[in-house]
Design a protein around this motif. Sequence first.
Motif, PDB file in Angstrom:
ATOM      1  N   PHE A  31       0.778  -1.386   0.087  1.00 47.66           N
ATOM      2  CA  PHE A  31      -0.040  -0.044  -0.029  1.00 47.66           C
ATOM      3  C   PHE A  31       0.916   1.087  -0.040  1.00 47.66           C
ATOM      4  N   HIS A  32       2.074   1.122  -0.623  1.00 41.54           N
ATOM      5  CA  HIS A  32       3.059   2.180  -0.499  1.00 41.54           C
ATOM      6  C   HIS A  32       2.610   2.975  -1.766  1.00 41.54           C
ATOM      7  N   SER A  33       2.998   4.376  -1.469  1.00 42.45           N
ATOM      8  CA  SER A  33       2.819   5.383  -2.499  1.00 42.45           C
ATOM      9  C   SER A  33       3.447   5.338  -3.967  1.00 42.45           C
ATOM     10  N   ILE A  34       4.597   4.870  -3.966  1.00 45.00           N
ATOM     11  CA  ILE A  34       5.663   5.116  -5.045  1.00 45.00           C
ATOM     12  C   ILE A  34       5.692   6.521  -5.433  1.00 45.00           C
ATOM     13  N   LEU A  35       5.703   7.355  -4.666  1.00 44.99           N
ATOM     14  CA  LEU A  35       5.917   8.627  -5.071  1.00 44.99           C
ATOM     15  C   LEU A  35       7.273   9.271  -5.042  1.00 44.99           C
TER      16      LEU A  35
ATOM     17  N   LEU B 262       8.722  12.820  -6.124  1.00 44.46           N
ATOM     18  CA  LEU B 262       9.212  14.065  -5.104  1.00 44.46           C
ATOM     19  C   LEU B 262      10.432  14.450  -5.186  1.00 44.46           C
ATOM     20  N   ASN B 263      11.437  13.484  -5.711  1.00 44.62           N
ATOM     21  CA  ASN B 263      12.923  13.703  -5.341  1.00 44.62           C
ATOM     22  C   ASN B 263      13.478  14.461  -6.681  1.00 44.62           C
ATOM     23  N   THR B 264      12.579  14.487  -7.767  1.00 48.02           N
ATOM     24  CA  THR B 264      13.200  15.091  -8.930  1.00 48.02           C
ATOM     25  C   THR B 264      12.049  16.249  -9.371  1.00 48.02           C
TER      26      THR B 264
ATOM     27  N   ALA C 145      13.392  -1.481  -9.680  1.00 44.67           N
ATOM     28  CA  ALA C 145      14.325  -0.371  -9.157  1.00 44.67           C
ATOM     29  C   ALA C 145      13.670   0.423  -8.028  1.00 44.67           C
ATOM     30  N   TYR C 146      12.761  -0.678  -7.162  1.00 40.63           N
ATOM     31  CA  TYR C 146      11.878  -0.318  -6.049  1.00 40.63           C
ATOM     32  C   TYR C 146      11.796  -1.267  -5.092  1.00 40.63           C
ATOM     33  N   ALA C 147      12.045  -0.897  -3.863  1.00 45.23           N
ATOM     34  CA  ALA C 147      11.619  -1.926  -2.631  1.00 45.23           C
ATOM     35  C   ALA C 147      11.090  -1.091  -1.657  1.00 45.23           C
ATOM     36  N   HIS C 148      10.245  -1.319  -0.946  1.00 43.11           N
ATOM     37  CA  HIS C 148       9.562  -0.627   0.088  1.00 43.11           C
ATOM     38  C   HIS C 148      10.383  -0.582   1.283  1.00 43.11           C
ATOM     39  N   HIS C 149       9.884   0.617   1.888  1.00 38.51           N
ATOM     40  CA  HIS C 149      10.784   0.925   3.218  1.00 38.51           C
ATOM     41  C   HIS C 149      11.127  -0.218   4.047  1.00 38.51           C
ATOM     42  N   ILE C 150      10.132  -1.141   4.515  1.00 36.08           N
ATOM     43  CA  ILE C 150      10.583  -2.209   5.218  1.00 36.08           C
ATOM     44  C   ILE C 150      11.417  -3.243   4.565  1.00 36.08           C
TER      45      ILE C 150
ATOM     46  N   ILE D 160      15.499   3.899  -7.786  1.00 38.22           N
ATOM     47  CA  ILE D 160      14.997   4.851  -8.856  1.00 38.22           C
ATOM     48  C   ILE D 160      14.890   6.178  -8.191  1.00 38.22           C
ATOM     49  N   ASP D 161      14.826   6.163  -6.732  1.00 37.45           N
ATOM     50  CA  ASP D 161      14.508   7.318  -6.042  1.00 37.45           C
ATOM     51  C   ASP D 161      15.913   7.756  -5.307  1.00 37.45           C
ATOM     52  N   ALA D 162      16.791   7.225  -5.773  1.00 37.98           N
ATOM     53  CA  ALA D 162      18.197   7.295  -4.867  1.00 37.98           C
ATOM     54  C   ALA D 162      19.046   8.489  -5.324  1.00 37.98           C
TER      55      ALA D 162
ATOM     56  N   PRO E 142      22.060   9.391   4.448  1.00 37.99           N
ATOM     57  CA  PRO E 142      21.503   9.117   6.020  1.00 37.99           C
ATOM     58  C   PRO E 142      20.596   8.170   6.245  1.00 37.99           C
ATOM     59  N   ASN E 143      19.737   7.685   5.264  1.00 35.44           N
ATOM     60  CA  ASN E 143      18.989   6.537   5.660  1.00 35.44           C
ATOM     61  C   ASN E 143      19.916   5.091   5.807  1.00 35.44           C
ATOM     62  N   THR E 144      20.860   5.108   5.022  1.00 35.60           N
ATOM     63  CA  THR E 144      21.898   3.819   4.986  1.00 35.60           C
ATOM     64  C   THR E 144      22.760   4.091   6.229  1.00 35.60           C
TER      65      THR E 144
HETATM   66  P1  FAD Z   1       6.230   5.519   1.067  1.00 37.30           P
HETATM   67  O1  FAD Z   1       6.150   4.285   1.819  1.00 37.30           O
HETATM   68  O2  FAD Z   1       4.728   5.502   0.348  1.00 37.30           O
HETATM   69  O3  FAD Z   1       6.200   6.858   1.598  1.00 37.30           O
HETATM   70  C1  FAD Z   1       5.748   8.096   1.450  1.00 37.30           C
HETATM   71  C2  FAD Z   1       7.077   9.254   1.183  1.00 37.30           C
HETATM   72  O4  FAD Z   1       7.688   9.372   2.506  1.00 37.30           O
HETATM   73  C3  FAD Z   1       8.251   8.670   0.128  1.00 37.30           C
HETATM   74  O5  FAD Z   1       8.032   8.749  -1.003  1.00 37.30           O
HETATM   75  C4  FAD Z   1       9.202   9.424   0.654  1.00 37.30           C
HETATM   76  O6  FAD Z   1       9.220  10.598   0.002  1.00 37.30           O
HETATM   77  C5  FAD Z   1       9.034   9.674   2.141  1.00 37.30           C
HETATM   78  N1  FAD Z   1       9.809   8.977   3.037  1.00 37.30           N
HETATM   79  C6  FAD Z   1       9.481   7.596   3.715  1.00 37.30           C
HETATM   80  N2  FAD Z   1      10.291   7.055   4.682  1.00 37.30           N
HETATM   81  C7  FAD Z   1      11.662   8.074   4.331  1.00 37.30           C
HETATM   82  C8  FAD Z   1      12.825   8.168   4.781  1.00 37.30           C
HETATM   83  N3  FAD Z   1      13.319   7.131   5.713  1.00 37.30           N
HETATM   84  N4  FAD Z   1      13.646   9.003   4.361  1.00 37.30           N
HETATM   85  C9  FAD Z   1      13.219   9.974   3.437  1.00 37.30           C
HETATM   86  N5  FAD Z   1      12.050  10.169   2.950  1.00 37.30           N
HETATM   87  C10 FAD Z   1      11.241   9.134   3.355  1.00 37.30           C
HETATM   88  N6  FAD Z   1      14.265   7.202   0.084  1.00 37.30           N
HETATM   89  C11 FAD Z   1      14.575   8.015  -0.879  1.00 37.30           C
HETATM   90  O7  FAD Z   1      13.614   8.985  -1.352  1.00 37.30           O
HETATM   91  N7  FAD Z   1      15.635   7.825  -1.677  1.00 37.30           N
HETATM   92  C12 FAD Z   1      16.539   6.939  -1.169  1.00 37.30           C
HETATM   93  O8  FAD Z   1      17.691   6.684  -1.790  1.00 37.30           O
HETATM   94  C13 FAD Z   1      16.202   6.162  -0.164  1.00 37.30           C
HETATM   95  N8  FAD Z   1      17.120   5.251   0.395  1.00 37.30           N
HETATM   96  C14 FAD Z   1      16.858   4.479   1.321  1.00 37.30           C
HETATM   97  C15 FAD Z   1      17.762   3.721   1.937  1.00 37.30           C
HETATM   98  C16 FAD Z   1      17.632   2.855   3.219  1.00 37.30           C
HETATM   99  C17 FAD Z   1      18.374   1.900   3.789  1.00 37.30           C
HETATM  100  C18 FAD Z   1      16.220   3.076   3.720  1.00 37.30           C
HETATM  101  C19 FAD Z   1      15.959   2.038   4.955  1.00 37.30           C
HETATM  102  C20 FAD Z   1      15.246   4.081   3.377  1.00 37.30           C
HETATM  103  C21 FAD Z   1      15.582   4.574   2.388  1.00 37.30           C
HETATM  104  N9  FAD Z   1      14.719   5.620   1.620  1.00 37.30           N
HETATM  105  C22 FAD Z   1      14.946   6.489   0.432  1.00 37.30           C
HETATM  106  C23 FAD Z   1      13.576   5.853   2.230  1.00 37.30           C
HETATM  107  C24 FAD Z   1      12.274   5.019   1.984  1.00 37.30           C
HETATM  108  O9  FAD Z   1      12.465   3.788   2.088  1.00 37.30           O
HETATM  109  C25 FAD Z   1      11.759   5.685   0.689  1.00 37.30           C
HETATM  110  O10 FAD Z   1      11.371   6.801   0.539  1.00 37.30           O
HETATM  111  C26 FAD Z   1      10.527   4.785   0.223  1.00 37.30           C
HETATM  112  O11 FAD Z   1      10.571   3.542   0.281  1.00 37.30           O
HETATM  113  C27 FAD Z   1      10.062   5.198  -1.235  1.00 37.30           C
HETATM  114  O12 FAD Z   1       8.834   4.559  -1.360  1.00 37.30           O
HETATM  115  P2  FAD Z   1       7.570   5.195  -1.557  1.00 37.30           P
HETATM  116  O13 FAD Z   1       7.271   6.427  -2.307  1.00 37.30           O
HETATM  117  O14 FAD Z   1       6.529   4.025  -1.721  1.00 37.30           O
HETATM  118  O15 FAD Z   1       7.442   5.529   0.023  1.00 37.30           O
END
Ligand code: FAD
Length: 510
Positions: free
Chosen positions: A265-269, A273-275, A363-368, A397-399, A406-408
């Motif tokens: 149920f993630h947004s894939i946004l 947002l990043n570009t 080019a995507y895996a969710h946060h968990i 794709i969002d990296a 900072p996340n890693t």
């Molecule tokens: P959703 O789960 O739908 O979340 C909504 C939005 O919240 C995301 O689009 C993102 O903009 C923001 N968000 C959520 N968690 C974080 C977070 N921890 N830090 C910053 N923004 C967040 N996110 C990136 O955008 N680019 C990266 O290179 C990146 N690298 C990551 C590396 C690691 C090791 C980890 C643990 C997390 C990383 N994240 C990164 C954060 C997060 O995993 C992704 O933003 C998220 O998975 C993107 O998918 P989504 O748009 O479906 O997110």
Amino acid sequence: MANLILILGDQLSHQLSALEDADKDNDRVVMAEVHDEASYTNHHKKKLIYIFSAMRHFARELEQQGWHVHYQHYHPDNPEQSLEAVVSKLAAEHRPERLITTECGEWRLHSQISQWHEHLGIPVEIRPDTRFVCRKQEFADWAKGRKQLRMEFFYREMRKKTGLLMTPEGKPEGGQWNFDSDNRKKWSGKPPAPAPFRVEPDSVTREVIQLVEEHFPDHFGTSEDFHFAVTADQAQAALEHFIDFALPCFGDYQDALSDHEDWLFHSILSPYLNTGLLDPTDVCQAVAQAWYSGRAPLNAAEGFIRQIIGWREFVRGIYWLLMPGYAKENRLNNQRSLPWFYWTGETKMRCMHKAIDATARNAYAHHIQRLMVTGNFALLAGIHPEDICDWYLAVYIDAFDWVELPNTLGMVMHADGGYLGSKPYAASGKYIQRMSDHCQNCHYRVQDATGEKACPFNALYWHFIDRHRDDFANNPRMAMMYRNWDKQPDERRRAILSRGEWLLANLEQL
Ligand code: FAD
Ligand code: DLZ
């Protein structure tokens, strides 16, 4: 020509500060696909396709609005292989008064651009990036004098600043700042997860797919089934798709993992947002509105908004506060190389295979998956932070460095000593079992810590706890783990540590 305006591949916004007060008739915009940016890491093929296609669509929109745009298409034989070379050539040819650009999102390029005025012979004006809620200086002021930086307190400031989910009396909607405790459900297939938003590639994207296949054949991942949005209008449609179909369950299943569904149920946004295709405040306002109009529950809307005005802004603040030294941090003194299966997905650990396989395809895996599977494994296995950071920078794709690092380095690897988290996100196989259905299909046995078929996360977890006693035993949030470990019989502890040693010496075989 009056001014040259440089727009980078992650600055695709018509409201970009570099475009403010520009003179459409006399100024010239420059955008360039260059070797140096396409090759500083092993970018996933879909990331290259996304950036180049979105850049081309944005340049076309600017031209349709009457801008003069100098656009360099990628070719390996282009004489100008870097952004500086492209800008230098144009500066020599057209003698602009100055170069205007918006500050870039990563230290590597930022430190180059800040020296350009010395080589170009014209002034370089670097404008602040106004696409964030919190300015760099504002974050530095907030951080000043604090012993510990905690996202939750920063987030509350951003809620007050934006007014998002705030009552007219200045209180958080629902009486609480944070509904995270509602957001930890395991997902068992119901309600079904929505299909992700799709855009079929148009002729521009198809041309880029061919280009990437021809010139970047060895880059990570597949270009097959590219379906990301590449324009702001399409990204807006992706946002609406998320609000209609995924947001209502976003909160509940935010921490879930699934053997069958890549996107849940993630947004894939995040790519948009990043570009610059989407603005973070607009996105959060749309989500808040969905709650006000009864289309989503509060735990979903609040959880989502916290990710953006909380975590996303917080990690950016930390990045600019602590770079360039931050990238070199390795407080746990990790020295192991990244196992090769991070690039192939060929591992018998089901959760790891699933996360890496999805990464290679999408080019995507969710946060968990990023945090608790591939990240957790790297933490437990003591992988060198530079290795694992480079992997995350390449494969998603969002990296971009400001958000990936900072996340890693911070959140996952705890290599910064705790700026991003008050304790490491280390977990055994039990966590993955609790939040997913991976373990029932796994070669390894999640209930075992010793023996050939024992889940590697288990012994690695206890080995991590044991070898980092000096680092964490005094951390109150880790005290229970040490008590649990210390009350195990000696013989069992020795057996687990010995399995841990074997795993660390044989990571490639897992
Ligand atoms: P959703 O789960 O739908 O979340 C909504 C939005 O919240 C995301 O689009 C993102 O903009 C923001 N968000 C959520 N968690 C974080 C977070 N921890 N830090 C910053 N923004 C967040 N996110 C990136 O955008 N680019 C990266 O290179 C990146 N690298 C990551 C590396 C690691 C090791 C980890 C643990 C997390 C990383 N994240 C990164 C954060 C997060 O995993 C992704 O933003 C998220 O998975 C993107 O998918 P989504 O748009 O479906 O997110
Ligand atoms: C990531 C990327 C890629 C792959 N290619 C380009 C490019 O060819 N031209 C460009 O201007 N930007 C590109 N980018 C983005 C930059 O490498 C860099 O990450 C961001 O501009 C940092 O803000």
